[in-house]
Design an enzyme around this catalytic site. Structure first.
Site, short mmCIF file in Angstrom:
data_model
loop_
_atom_site.label_atom_id
_atom_site.label_comp_id
_atom_site.label_asym_id
_atom_site.label_seq_id
_atom_site.Cartn_x
_atom_site.Cartn_y
_atom_site.Cartn_z
N ASN A 87 0.86 -1.18 0.00
CA ASN A 87 0.00 0.00 0.00
C ASN A 87 0.90 1.23 0.00
O ASN A 87 1.75 1.38 0.87
CB ASN A 87 -0.90 0.00 1.24
CG ASN A 87 -1.87 -1.17 1.25
OD1 ASN A 87 -2.40 -1.54 0.20
ND2 ASN A 87 -2.11 -1.75 2.41
N VAL A 96 1.05 2.55 8.11
CA VAL A 96 2.38 2.65 8.74
C VAL A 96 3.35 3.14 7.66
O VAL A 96 3.57 2.44 6.66
CB VAL A 96 2.83 1.30 9.32
CG1 VAL A 96 4.22 1.43 9.93
CG2 VAL A 96 1.83 0.79 10.36
N HIS A 100 6.68 -1.68 3.65
CA HIS A 100 6.54 -3.10 3.99
C HIS A 100 5.76 -3.81 2.90
O HIS A 100 4.90 -3.23 2.25
CB HIS A 100 5.85 -3.29 5.35
CG HIS A 100 4.57 -2.52 5.49
ND1 HIS A 100 4.55 -1.16 5.71
CD2 HIS A 100 3.28 -2.90 5.39
CE1 HIS A 100 3.30 -0.75 5.76
NE2 HIS A 100 2.50 -1.78 5.56
N HIS A 102 3.16 -6.91 2.23
CA HIS A 102 2.24 -7.87 2.84
C HIS A 102 2.32 -9.17 2.04
O HIS A 102 2.18 -9.15 0.81
CB HIS A 102 0.79 -7.38 2.75
CG HIS A 102 0.49 -6.12 3.50
ND1 HIS A 102 -0.10 -6.13 4.75
CD2 HIS A 102 0.68 -4.82 3.18
CE1 HIS A 102 -0.27 -4.87 5.16
NE2 HIS A 102 0.19 -4.06 4.23
P1 5GP Z 1 -0.48 -0.77 5.86
O1 5GP Z 1 -1.93 -0.50 6.17
O2 5GP Z 1 0.40 0.39 6.23
O3 5GP Z 1 -0.24 -1.28 4.47
O4 5GP Z 1 -0.08 -1.99 6.78
C1 5GP Z 1 0.30 -1.84 8.12
C2 5GP Z 1 0.06 -3.18 8.76
O5 5GP Z 1 0.72 -3.20 10.00
C3 5GP Z 1 -1.42 -3.46 9.03
O6 5GP Z 1 -1.83 -4.62 8.32
C4 5GP Z 1 -1.48 -3.65 10.54
O7 5GP Z 1 -2.37 -4.66 10.95
C5 5GP Z 1 -0.04 -3.97 10.89
N1 5GP Z 1 0.34 -3.56 12.24
C6 5GP Z 1 0.04 -2.38 12.84
N2 5GP Z 1 0.58 -2.33 14.07
C7 5GP Z 1 1.23 -3.52 14.26
C8 5GP Z 1 1.98 -4.06 15.35
O8 5GP Z 1 2.18 -3.46 16.41
N3 5GP Z 1 2.50 -5.31 15.17
C9 5GP Z 1 2.31 -6.02 14.01
N4 5GP Z 1 2.85 -7.24 13.95
N5 5GP Z 1 1.61 -5.52 12.97
C10 5GP Z 1 1.07 -4.29 13.09
#
Ligand code: 5GP
Length: 118
Positions: A87, A96, A100, A102
């Site tokens: 994303n 975040v 990263h 997924h």
């Molecule tokens: P984004 O939405 O930025 O593509 O993905 C961020 C991901 O980080 C989300 O899927 C969310 O569930 C995961 N995430 C957020 N906080 C934490 C955390 O403290 N630990 C872990 N393992 N994953 C997290």
């Protein structure tokens, strides 16, 4: 006030998470809110905010992250069917701002990928 990203705090062991894989460039952890039966995150140690912020100097790192995704998929026996999602930007669902990948897989279930929110 810290300027570290959430993922840098995980990498620095300030926030607990099991490292499923790690090397000098990245770590892999389980997502805390999985959107599929297998939902792992490949996270570079270098805190690049978004994929679109990558420079030419980051090309080798980006390639390495892709290789690690395939390697971890093999290690966790989901290499027959998995998706990779990045994303980029808030409007695309990024929450975040530390790059990263997924890894999403439905191994052992009847769930289809269309049920995933990612
Ligand atoms: P984004 O939405 O930025 O593509 O993905 C961020 C991901 O980080 C989300 O899927 C969310 O569930 C995961 N995430 C957020 N906080 C934490 C955390 O403290 N630990 C872990 N393992 N994953 C997290």
């Amino acid at each position: 006030m810290t300027t570290e990203t959430l993922f840098t705090r995980i990498i620095n062991r300030e926030i607990p998470a099991e490292f499923l894989y790690e090397d000098d460039q990245c770590i892999v952890i389980n997502d805390i809110a999985p959107q599929a039966p297998v939902h792992m995150l490949v996270i570079p140690r270098q805190p690049l905010p978004r994929l679109a912020d990558a420079s030419q100097a980051d090309r080798a790192l980006l390639g390495h992250l892709m290789w690690v995704a395939g390697e971890v998929a093999r290690q966790y026996s989901v290499d027959d069917a998995f998706r990779l999602v990045v994303n980029n930007g808030e409007a695309a669902g990024q929450t975040v701002f530390h790059l990263h990948l997924h890894i999403l897989a439905n191994k052992g279930t009847d769930q289809t990928f269309s049920e995933s929110k990612l």
